[in-house]
Design an enzyme around this catalytic site. Structure first.
Site, PDB file in Angstrom:
ATOM      1  N   PRO A 130      32.417  19.256  57.966  1.00  0.00           N
ATOM      2  CA  PRO A 130      33.479  19.435  56.987  1.00  0.00           C
ATOM      3  C   PRO A 130      33.025  19.340  55.543  1.00  0.00           C
ATOM      4  O   PRO A 130      32.195  18.495  55.195  1.00  0.00           O
ATOM      5  CB  PRO A 130      34.477  18.323  57.322  1.00  0.00           C
ATOM      6  CG  PRO A 130      33.713  17.345  58.129  1.00  0.00           C
ATOM      7  CD  PRO A 130      32.678  18.126  58.876  1.00  0.00           C
ATOM      8  N   ASN A 131      33.591  20.205  54.746  1.00  0.00           N
ATOM      9  CA  ASN A 131      33.425  20.246  53.287  1.00  0.00           C
ATOM     10  C   ASN A 131      32.074  20.782  52.827  1.00  0.00           C
ATOM     11  O   ASN A 131      31.864  20.938  51.625  1.00  0.00           O
ATOM     12  CB  ASN A 131      33.698  18.863  52.649  1.00  0.00           C
ATOM     13  CG  ASN A 131      35.102  18.377  52.944  1.00  0.00           C
ATOM     14  OD1 ASN A 131      36.055  19.111  52.712  1.00  0.00           O
ATOM     15  ND2 ASN A 131      35.242  17.182  53.483  1.00  0.00           N
ATOM     16  N   ARG A 178      30.937  21.209  44.872  1.00  0.00           N
ATOM     17  CA  ARG A 178      31.372  19.885  45.312  1.00  0.00           C
ATOM     18  C   ARG A 178      30.424  18.819  44.761  1.00  0.00           C
ATOM     19  O   ARG A 178      29.243  18.787  45.132  1.00  0.00           O
ATOM     20  CB  ARG A 178      31.319  19.854  46.844  1.00  0.00           C
ATOM     21  CG  ARG A 178      31.629  18.510  47.442  1.00  0.00           C
ATOM     22  CD  ARG A 178      31.244  18.489  48.924  1.00  0.00           C
ATOM     23  NE  ARG A 178      31.628  17.233  49.500  1.00  0.00           N
ATOM     24  CZ  ARG A 178      31.219  16.789  50.675  1.00  0.00           C
ATOM     25  NH1 ARG A 178      30.419  17.534  51.415  1.00  0.00           N
ATOM     26  NH2 ARG A 178      31.595  15.626  51.117  1.00  0.00           N
ATOM     27  N   TYR A 225      25.332  16.337  45.418  1.00  0.00           N
ATOM     28  CA  TYR A 225      24.852  17.318  46.401  1.00  0.00           C
ATOM     29  C   TYR A 225      24.054  18.477  45.805  1.00  0.00           C
ATOM     30  O   TYR A 225      23.542  19.315  46.547  1.00  0.00           O
ATOM     31  CB  TYR A 225      26.060  17.870  47.189  1.00  0.00           C
ATOM     32  CG  TYR A 225      26.792  16.799  47.969  1.00  0.00           C
ATOM     33  CD1 TYR A 225      26.176  16.152  49.033  1.00  0.00           C
ATOM     34  CD2 TYR A 225      28.089  16.414  47.628  1.00  0.00           C
ATOM     35  CE1 TYR A 225      26.834  15.165  49.747  1.00  0.00           C
ATOM     36  CE2 TYR A 225      28.760  15.426  48.338  1.00  0.00           C
ATOM     37  CZ  TYR A 225      28.129  14.801  49.396  1.00  0.00           C
ATOM     38  OH  TYR A 225      28.768  13.823  50.094  1.00  0.00           O
ATOM     39  N   ASN A 264      24.232  18.366  60.063  1.00  0.00           N
ATOM     40  CA  ASN A 264      24.851  17.615  58.972  1.00  0.00           C
ATOM     41  C   ASN A 264      26.330  17.545  59.310  1.00  0.00           C
ATOM     42  O   ASN A 264      27.083  18.494  59.077  1.00  0.00           O
ATOM     43  CB  ASN A 264      24.627  18.298  57.620  1.00  0.00           C
ATOM     44  CG  ASN A 264      25.176  17.437  56.480  1.00  0.00           C
ATOM     45  OD1 ASN A 264      25.906  16.473  56.725  1.00  0.00           O
ATOM     46  ND2 ASN A 264      24.831  17.776  55.254  1.00  0.00           N
ATOM     47  N   ALA A 304      31.401  13.997  56.856  1.00  0.00           N
ATOM     48  CA  ALA A 304      32.112  12.726  57.038  1.00  0.00           C
ATOM     49  C   ALA A 304      32.333  12.377  58.512  1.00  0.00           C
ATOM     50  O   ALA A 304      32.554  11.203  58.846  1.00  0.00           O
ATOM     51  CB  ALA A 304      33.447  12.772  56.301  1.00  0.00           C
ATOM     52  N   HIS A 347      30.523   9.426  60.131  1.00  0.00           N
ATOM     53  CA  HIS A 347      30.969   8.044  60.019  1.00  0.00           C
ATOM     54  C   HIS A 347      32.204   7.745  60.861  1.00  0.00           C
ATOM     55  O   HIS A 347      32.690   6.619  60.862  1.00  0.00           O
ATOM     56  CB  HIS A 347      31.255   7.725  58.538  1.00  0.00           C
ATOM     57  CG  HIS A 347      30.231   8.287  57.600  1.00  0.00           C
ATOM     58  ND1 HIS A 347      28.903   7.895  57.655  1.00  0.00           N
ATOM     59  CD2 HIS A 347      30.305   9.230  56.630  1.00  0.00           C
ATOM     60  CE1 HIS A 347      28.224   8.578  56.730  1.00  0.00           C
ATOM     61  NE2 HIS A 347      29.046   9.390  56.094  1.00  0.00           N
ATOM     62  N   GLU A 360      19.617  14.339  62.711  1.00  0.00           N
ATOM     63  CA  GLU A 360      20.744  14.052  61.816  1.00  0.00           C
ATOM     64  C   GLU A 360      20.284  14.256  60.387  1.00  0.00           C
ATOM     65  O   GLU A 360      19.244  13.726  59.992  1.00  0.00           O
ATOM     66  CB  GLU A 360      21.201  12.608  62.026  1.00  0.00           C
ATOM     67  CG  GLU A 360      22.286  12.170  61.057  1.00  0.00           C
ATOM     68  CD  GLU A 360      22.676  10.700  61.232  1.00  0.00           C
ATOM     69  OE1 GLU A 360      22.230  10.052  62.219  1.00  0.00           O
ATOM     70  OE2 GLU A 360      23.418  10.204  60.374  1.00  0.00           O
ATOM     71  N   HIS A 369      21.328  14.444  56.172  1.00  0.00           N
ATOM     72  CA  HIS A 369      22.238  14.260  55.042  1.00  0.00           C
ATOM     73  C   HIS A 369      21.529  14.685  53.767  1.00  0.00           C
ATOM     74  O   HIS A 369      20.363  14.309  53.551  1.00  0.00           O
ATOM     75  CB  HIS A 369      22.695  12.803  54.924  1.00  0.00           C
ATOM     76  CG  HIS A 369      23.373  12.335  56.156  1.00  0.00           C
ATOM     77  ND1 HIS A 369      24.652  12.734  56.487  1.00  0.00           N
ATOM     78  CD2 HIS A 369      22.939  11.555  57.179  1.00  0.00           C
ATOM     79  CE1 HIS A 369      24.970  12.210  57.656  1.00  0.00           C
ATOM     80  NE2 HIS A 369      23.948  11.492  58.112  1.00  0.00           N
ATOM     81  N   ILE A 370      22.237  15.413  52.947  1.00  0.00           N
ATOM     82  CA  ILE A 370      21.679  15.864  51.674  1.00  0.00           C
ATOM     83  C   ILE A 370      21.447  14.650  50.764  1.00  0.00           C
ATOM     84  O   ILE A 370      20.405  14.525  50.122  1.00  0.00           O
ATOM     85  CB  ILE A 370      22.655  16.874  51.015  1.00  0.00           C
ATOM     86  CG1 ILE A 370      22.785  18.120  51.903  1.00  0.00           C
ATOM     87  CG2 ILE A 370      22.202  17.235  49.600  1.00  0.00           C
ATOM     88  CD1 ILE A 370      23.957  19.027  51.525  1.00  0.00           C
ATOM     89  N   ARG A 407      24.841   4.835  48.929  1.00  0.00           N
ATOM     90  CA  ARG A 407      26.195   5.173  48.497  1.00  0.00           C
ATOM     91  C   ARG A 407      27.213   4.142  49.012  1.00  0.00           C
ATOM     92  O   ARG A 407      26.848   3.031  49.333  1.00  0.00           O
ATOM     93  CB  ARG A 407      26.523   6.604  48.948  1.00  0.00           C
ATOM     94  CG  ARG A 407      25.561   7.634  48.339  1.00  0.00           C
ATOM     95  CD  ARG A 407      25.872   9.046  48.783  1.00  0.00           C
ATOM     96  NE  ARG A 407      27.193   9.462  48.308  1.00  0.00           N
ATOM     97  CZ  ARG A 407      27.847  10.532  48.773  1.00  0.00           C
ATOM     98  NH1 ARG A 407      27.297  11.288  49.709  1.00  0.00           N
ATOM     99  NH2 ARG A 407      29.034  10.835  48.290  1.00  0.00           N
ATOM    100  N   ARG A 430      29.696   4.815  54.211  1.00  0.00           N
ATOM    101  CA  ARG A 430      28.736   5.853  54.623  1.00  0.00           C
ATOM    102  C   ARG A 430      27.488   5.256  55.297  1.00  0.00           C
ATOM    103  O   ARG A 430      26.595   5.985  55.712  1.00  0.00           O
ATOM    104  CB  ARG A 430      28.300   6.687  53.419  1.00  0.00           C
ATOM    105  CG  ARG A 430      29.415   7.470  52.790  1.00  0.00           C
ATOM    106  CD  ARG A 430      28.917   8.361  51.669  1.00  0.00           C
ATOM    107  NE  ARG A 430      29.985   8.676  50.749  1.00  0.00           N
ATOM    108  CZ  ARG A 430      30.902   9.636  50.942  1.00  0.00           C
ATOM    109  NH1 ARG A 430      30.848  10.400  52.008  1.00  0.00           N
ATOM    110  NH2 ARG A 430      31.869   9.833  50.068  1.00  0.00           N
TER     111      ARG A 430
HETATM  112  C1  DQA Z   1      26.745  14.082  53.729  1.00  0.00           C
HETATM  113  C2  DQA Z   1      27.065  12.607  53.485  1.00  0.00           C
HETATM  114  C3  DQA Z   1      28.411  12.242  54.081  1.00  0.00           C
HETATM  115  O1  DQA Z   1      28.678  10.864  53.843  1.00  0.00           O
HETATM  116  C4  DQA Z   1      29.505  13.079  53.444  1.00  0.00           C
HETATM  117  O2  DQA Z   1      30.761  12.771  54.022  1.00  0.00           O
HETATM  118  C5  DQA Z   1      29.225  14.527  53.488  1.00  0.00           C
HETATM  119  C6  DQA Z   1      27.859  14.985  53.237  1.00  0.00           C
HETATM  120  C7  DQA Z   1      25.428  14.516  53.042  1.00  0.00           C
HETATM  121  O3  DQA Z   1      24.964  15.618  53.335  1.00  0.00           O
HETATM  122  O4  DQA Z   1      24.896  13.793  52.188  1.00  0.00           O
HETATM  123  O5  DQA Z   1      30.113  15.349  53.665  1.00  0.00           O
HETATM  124  O6  DQA Z   1      26.562  14.274  55.135  1.00  0.00           O
END
Ligand code: DQA
Length: 151
Positions: free
Chosen positions: A10-11, A18, A23, A79, A82, A85, A103, A105-106, A112, A116
């Site tokens: 998501p997102n 964003r 990011y 990735n 959210a 979590h 796994e 994460h950017i 953070r 997270r």
């Molecule tokens: C993320 C980190 C997550 O906590 C966040 O909700 C994201 C992006 C990252 O790529 O750093 O959507 O996975």
């Protein structure tokens, strides 16, 4: 040629606009191009997807698990955004399929907010990568190639 799946939750379709301080300014399309180059350099073909829906990600993991069982897939870079979590269902999908998964994460999630810091993905993942920016996707694909060499 084996496939790699790069799955984005998501997102992540909002990359580029964003929270650029967190990011970066690259779009998801830029990330796809970067992954295409990394896949090619490591001898993989690429299946790159994004979904805002947990069930779509679960279906993609099931699909990946079937392909890996047939010897057609090296693994998955996930990735989960959210859902990392929150999602016991994604954890169960990784465990249930036995798929090799990195796994990703950017951002460095551990630097953070505390919400997270916990991941439902990590205990089911082969490896975890966080904080390399979008370049982490290329590193994770190279990492899958390294894992393959060891088999
Ligand atoms: C993320 C980190 C997550 O906590 C966040 O909700 C994201 C992006 C990252 O790529 O750093 O959507 O996975």
């Amino acid at each position: 040629m084996k496939k790699v799946y790069v799955l984005n939750g998501p997102n992540l379709n909002l990359l580029g606009t964003r929270e650029p301080a967190v990011y970066g300014s690259k779009t998801l399309d830029d990330v796809k191009k970067l992954c295409q180059l990394a896949a090619k350099a490591n001898g993989f073909s690429l299946d790159f997807r994004q979904s805002n829906h947990e069930g779509d990600l679960i279906d993609a993991l099931h699909e990946a698990g079937r392909l890996q069982a047939q010897g057609k897939l090296a693994g998955v870079v996930l990735n989960a955004g959210a859902y990392t979590h929150t999602s016991v269902a994604l954890h169960d999908a990784i465990k249930g399929t036995g798929v090799t998964l990195i796994e990703l994460h950017i951002s460095n999630v551990h630097a953070r907010e505390s919400f997270r810091h916990h991941s439902y993905i990590s205990p089911a993942a082969k490896a975890v990568m966080a904080g390399f920016g979008v370049q982490g996707y290329a590193l994770a694909i190279a990492g899958l190639a390294q894992l393959g060499d060891k088999k």
